[in-house]
Design an enzyme around this catalytic site. Structure first.
Site, PDB file in Angstrom:
ATOM      1  N   LYS A  52     -12.674 -15.680 -13.702  1.00 28.65           N
ATOM      2  CA  LYS A  52     -11.501 -14.937 -13.230  1.00 28.65           C
ATOM      3  C   LYS A  52     -10.694 -14.413 -14.417  1.00 28.65           C
ATOM      4  CE  LYS A  52     -11.441 -17.586  -8.948  1.00 28.65           C
ATOM      5  NZ  LYS A  52     -10.909 -18.738  -8.213  1.00 28.65           N
ATOM      6  N   GLN A  96      -6.344 -23.240  -8.440  1.00 29.70           N
ATOM      7  CA  GLN A  96      -7.776 -23.478  -8.234  1.00 29.70           C
ATOM      8  C   GLN A  96      -7.963 -24.784  -7.451  1.00 29.70           C
ATOM      9  OE1 GLN A  96     -10.307 -21.316  -9.225  1.00 29.70           O
ATOM     10  NE2 GLN A  96     -11.624 -22.659  -8.045  1.00 29.70           N
ATOM     11  N   ASP A 119      -4.249 -15.435  -3.379  1.00 29.67           N
ATOM     12  CA  ASP A 119      -5.385 -16.094  -2.720  1.00 29.67           C
ATOM     13  C   ASP A 119      -5.225 -16.080  -1.199  1.00 29.67           C
ATOM     14  OD1 ASP A 119      -7.597 -16.916  -4.114  1.00 29.67           O
ATOM     15  OD2 ASP A 119      -6.689 -18.785  -4.845  1.00 29.67           O
TER      16      ASP A 119
END
Ligand code: NAD
Length: 285
Positions: A52, A96, A119
């Site tokens: 990422k 994450q 997200d």
């Protein structure tokens, strides 16, 4: 059978994001910024975060990662998120997952400013997705929808079988399909006779984490197969949840692993972060 090439589409999306970033910098002096929070040493999580970060660098985003030890406290993560919520250089915040067991993940995700929730995991954005309102949508299922669109696959009226019902993959996938007027079934670990459901599907979308879960005899002729699973096979190679070699003979379209949904996930993170940056810039103007 045609391969749905996620890598090629992801490259195309990256090129467009790069152009838009150049434009934003030149015209509005805005550089999109992403903050990533990574807890612990899980090799898969470390690999995802590194991919990422590299993607952010390629398109010209500012990115920062907050790496924390496995035994970190709830307060320390919460304080970092509060700081990132306030930081005007940061447009997107990504935590994450999974977080260690001592951490209340729900509380952490709820603390992220919904305007920076690239997200799409905050309940506010989940609610907007379910009610078909604009918001931030989880990157993996969003990437699947973009891939289908690229190949002119219209899901309206199609029987779609989503296998896997997690908050980050299966449930948002089902919502997006429903919003696009598909008929949607959601299967999971407690589903009795999975084959009965998959055999009826025009499109099977599987994100479970079980190698070879979807076999040739579970797929009707000409079906479309979207393999979201990422597993490490015994020989070290990355494979999905579909018995690719055999299922590919029967279907009309299929995503490979790697090179299918994975690259699309990263591309959607970039496009969600760009969207957040544009919205945040408009608010400041
Ligand atoms: P999860 O463990 O949170 O959820 C798994 C889901 O699969 C659950 O709903 C469970 O009920 C269901 N399931 C488990 N065994 C099953 C079985 N035998 N039959 C039917 N359903 C079963 O996992 P997740 O985070 O949703 O990830 C699922 C898979 O997707 C993993 O392989 C993960 O690596 C992959 N993934 C890929 C991407 C990508 O970018 N391609 C992104 C996220 C996750």
């Amino acid at each position: 059978m045609q391969i749905l090439d996620g890598k090629a589409l992801a490259n195309k999306i990256e090129e467009n994001v790069t152009l838009e970033v150049t434009d934003l910098k030149a015209k509005k002096n805005v550089t999109p910024g992403l903050a990533v929070i990574l807890v612990g040493q899980d090799p898969a999580s470390q690999a995802y975060v590194s991919m990422k970060k590299k993607a952010c660098d390629r398109v010209g985003f500012y990115s920062v990662s907050h790496e924390m030890p496995q035994d970190i406290s709830q307060d320390a993560i919460e304080n970092t998120i509060k700081m990132m919520n306030q930081n005007s250089n940061i447009d997107g915040i990504l935590v994450q997952l999974p977080l260690p067991p001592q951490i209340d993940t729900t509380k952490i995700l709820e603390l992220v400013d919904p305007a920076k929730d690239v997200d799409g995991f905050h309940p506010y954005n989940v609610g907007r997705l379910v009610t078909n309102l604009d918001g931030f949508v989880p990157c993996t299922p969003l990437g699947v929808m973009e891939l289908l669109k690229e190949y002119n696959i219209d899901v309206e009226g199609k029987n779609c079988c989503v296998v896997g019902a997690s908050n980050i993959v299966g449930k948002p996938m089902a919502s997006l399909l429903l919003n696009a007027n598909a008929t949607v079934e959601i299967c999971h670990i407690f589903t009795d006779d999975l084959k009965k459901h998959t055999l009826n599907a025009d499109i099977i979308l599987v994100g479970v984490g079980v190698i070879n879960l979807i076999k040739e005899d579970m797929v009707k002729d000409g079906a479309i197969i979207i393999d979201i699973g990422i597993n490490r096979a015994e020989n070290g190679k990355l494979v999905g949840d579909v018995d690719y070699a055999n299922v590919a003979q029967k279907c009309s379209y299929i995503t490979p692993v790697p090179g299918g949904v994975g690259p699309m996930t990263i591309a959607m993170l970039l496009s969600n972060t760009l969207k957040a940056a544009k919205l945040n810039a408009a608010k400041k103007a």
